[in-house]
Motif scaffolding. Structure first.
Motif, PDB file in Angstrom:
ATOM      1  N   ASP A  44       0.915  -1.192  -0.071  1.00 54.01           N
ATOM      2  CA  ASP A  44       0.204  -0.031   0.111  1.00 54.01           C
ATOM      3  C   ASP A  44       1.038   1.192  -0.064  1.00 54.01           C
ATOM      4  O   ASP A  44       1.461   1.567   1.099  1.00 54.01           O
ATOM      5  CB  ASP A  44      -1.040  -0.060   1.174  1.00 54.01           C
ATOM      6  N   ARG A  46      -0.189   4.324   0.027  1.00 49.43           N
ATOM      7  CA  ARG A  46      -0.643   5.498   0.815  1.00 49.43           C
ATOM      8  C   ARG A  46      -0.586   5.285   2.290  1.00 49.43           C
ATOM      9  O   ARG A  46      -0.639   6.171   2.976  1.00 49.43           O
ATOM     10  CB  ARG A  46      -2.295   5.306   0.509  1.00 49.43           C
ATOM     11  N   GLN A  47       0.149   4.245   2.774  1.00 47.10           N
ATOM     12  CA  GLN A  47       0.567   4.272   3.946  1.00 47.10           C
ATOM     13  C   GLN A  47       2.185   4.331   4.132  1.00 47.10           C
ATOM     14  O   GLN A  47       2.884   4.060   3.402  1.00 47.10           O
ATOM     15  CB  GLN A  47       0.099   2.828   4.582  1.00 47.10           C
ATOM     16  N   ASP A  48       2.442   4.672   5.306  1.00 49.64           N
ATOM     17  CA  ASP A  48       4.019   4.966   5.726  1.00 49.64           C
ATOM     18  C   ASP A  48       4.661   3.588   5.551  1.00 49.64           C
ATOM     19  O   ASP A  48       3.941   2.419   5.980  1.00 49.64           O
ATOM     20  CB  ASP A  48       4.191   5.488   7.207  1.00 49.64           C
ATOM     21  N   TYR A  50       4.858   1.816   3.249  1.00 46.01           N
ATOM     22  CA  TYR A  50       4.361   0.848   2.088  1.00 46.01           C
ATOM     23  C   TYR A  50       4.497  -0.683   2.509  1.00 46.01           C
ATOM     24  O   TYR A  50       4.951  -1.668   2.233  1.00 46.01           O
ATOM     25  CB  TYR A  50       5.329   0.669   0.937  1.00 46.01           C
ATOM     26  N   HIS A 125      -1.386   2.905 -10.321  1.00 44.28           N
ATOM     27  CA  HIS A 125      -1.723   4.402  -9.927  1.00 44.28           C
ATOM     28  C   HIS A 125      -3.417   3.937  -9.975  1.00 44.28           C
ATOM     29  O   HIS A 125      -3.950   3.189 -10.844  1.00 44.28           O
ATOM     30  CB  HIS A 125      -1.321   5.418 -10.948  1.00 44.28           C
ATOM     31  N   ASP A 126      -4.160   5.037  -9.336  1.00 37.82           N
ATOM     32  CA  ASP A 126      -5.565   4.657  -9.331  1.00 37.82           C
ATOM     33  C   ASP A 126      -6.339   5.524 -10.591  1.00 37.82           C
ATOM     34  O   ASP A 126      -5.507   6.129 -11.261  1.00 37.82           O
ATOM     35  CB  ASP A 126      -6.196   5.339  -8.186  1.00 37.82           C
ATOM     36  N   GLU A 130      -2.935   8.925  -9.221  1.00 36.20           N
ATOM     37  CA  GLU A 130      -2.390   8.851  -7.872  1.00 36.20           C
ATOM     38  C   GLU A 130      -1.503   7.528  -7.668  1.00 36.20           C
ATOM     39  O   GLU A 130      -2.423   6.484  -7.913  1.00 36.20           O
ATOM     40  CB  GLU A 130      -3.346   9.111  -6.819  1.00 36.20           C
ATOM     41  N   ALA A 132      -1.186   4.491  -5.889  1.00 33.19           N
ATOM     42  CA  ALA A 132      -1.970   3.747  -4.945  1.00 33.19           C
ATOM     43  C   ALA A 132      -1.120   2.457  -4.240  1.00 33.19           C
ATOM     44  O   ALA A 132      -1.164   2.289  -3.062  1.00 33.19           O
ATOM     45  CB  ALA A 132      -3.094   3.197  -5.719  1.00 33.19           C
ATOM     46  N   ASN A 133      -0.490   1.713  -5.013  1.00 27.55           N
ATOM     47  CA  ASN A 133      -0.048   0.420  -4.663  1.00 27.55           C
ATOM     48  C   ASN A 133       1.533   0.275  -5.419  1.00 27.55           C
ATOM     49  O   ASN A 133       1.763   0.841  -6.324  1.00 27.55           O
ATOM     50  CB  ASN A 133      -0.871  -0.771  -5.076  1.00 27.55           C
TER      51      ASN A 133
END
Length: 349
Positions: A44, A46-48, A50, A125-126, A130, A132-133
């Protein structure tokens, strides 16, 4: 035994097929991800740090970890004592720039067994573009590498280089003799990284017909594998002869690898500036790292590299001067040999 992720996917498939008449694309993708024979994980972005949010059974079987062991953890859980820090730095640079990467790296299973991992990482990317993963696949190439012994690699390298260039053989000899490590795996990794650096310059020379190569091309070829956004390269046109190109390329690689592991390129705000000037006695190359400090604010002193000194001083007849500053490290490398061997250097403003 099916994993919790796989069980949920398979349970939902009949209902999805009945309701829609066809499999939902996302469910089908998840089903294919779980059933493929290639080890795969998704983190992920989007999280610190990854964290891993998906791992298929093939990955779990390869590494010996359970889903509970690795979900929420960073992929560095696979790294160990002999994992090449240079390879780790290259992976970090690719992730920071959101570009695809394929690299071989020494990883470790849960029980501590080392294995050579041919890693491919790619950003996802989403709909808004952006990040995303991150998706990563792994191929265990341990058996293949066992076949390729160090002696065979040296032999292939010697067949590829121009045998008329005795200096190239001296560089290979330096790599083998002066690469140091406490164990065979990390020794093989360090030799491999340096042979790859030598090969990059070799390819430049082959493209130019084993004549002269622009200094800027040699520098960019070696440093950009560690990322280019934090690196500035400036200097006039300087043509380097084939006899000096490969040892010079190896020296640049050693400096860049050190910056990526210990110095400015290992820090988020760090920057590297490389420039050069021809003069009456040869060539002066300036290497300036800004922001290469540790958490205490002290310069990160990762040098003292025997191979670097041997290449610059013995093979290129040069001299290195290091200046440790509050904001980083500056080096001045004098290379008079580039002005002594015939038309060894041609420059223009």
């Amino acid at each position: 035994m099916s994993s919790p992720v796989q069980s949920k996917i398979e349970a939902d498939l009949p209902a999805a097929a009945t309701k829609q008449g066809m499999l939902d694309r996302k469910e089908l993708s998840a089903f294919a991800f779980q059933r493929t024979r290639m080890p795969m994980v998704v983190s992920d972005a989007r999280q610190d740090d990854y964290p891993i949010v998906l791992a298929n059974d093939t990955f779990l079987n390869l590494t010996g970890y359970t889903a509970e062991d690795i979900l929420g953890k960073n992929c560095r859980i696979l790294q160990g004592e002999a994992t090449s820090r240079t390879a780790v730095a290259q992976i970090g640079a690719a992730i920071a720039q959101q570009r695809d990467l394929t690299i071989e790296i020494l990883n470790y299973k849960k029980d501590g067994t080392p294995f050579w991992n041919q890693l491919h990482a790619s950003s996802i990317h989403d709909e808004l573009g952006e990040l995303a993963n991150y998706f990563a696949s792994q191929v265990d190439v341990t058996d293949y590498r066992r076949i390729q012994t160090l002696e065979e690699a040296e032999h292939r390298l010697l067949l590829e280089v121009d045998h008329r260039k005795k200096n190239v053989l001296a560089v290979v000899d330096s790599i083998v003799r002066l690469s140091k490590s406490d164990n065979a795996e990390s020794y093989a990794a360090s030799v491999q990284q340096r042979v790859q650096a030598l090969s990059r310059t070799h390819m430049l020379l082959a493209e130019k017909g084993w004549q002269e190569v622009e200094l800027s091309e040699i520098v960019r070829t070696q440093v950009e594998v560690f990322g280019s956004s934090a690196i500035e390269i400036n200097g006039p046109l300087v043509m380097v002869p084939a006899s000096a190109a490969q040892p010079l390329g190896l020296a640049i690689h050693e400096l860049a690898a050190n910056a990526a592991v210990h110095g400015a390129l290992a820090r988020r705000q760090g920057r590297l500036q490389i420039s050069w000037l021809p003069n009456d006695t040869g060539l002066t190359l300036m290497w300036h790292e800004v922001g290469g400090t540790d958490l205490r604010g002290e310069p990160a002193r990762g040098f003292g590299n025997v191979l670097l000194s041997a290449v610059v001083e013995k093979q290129l007849g040069g001299h290195i001067t290091r200046h440790w500053r509050d904001d980083g490290l500056s080096l001045v490398i004098e290379l008079p040999s580039l002005n002594r061997v015939g038309r060894a250097m041609r420059s223009q403003p």
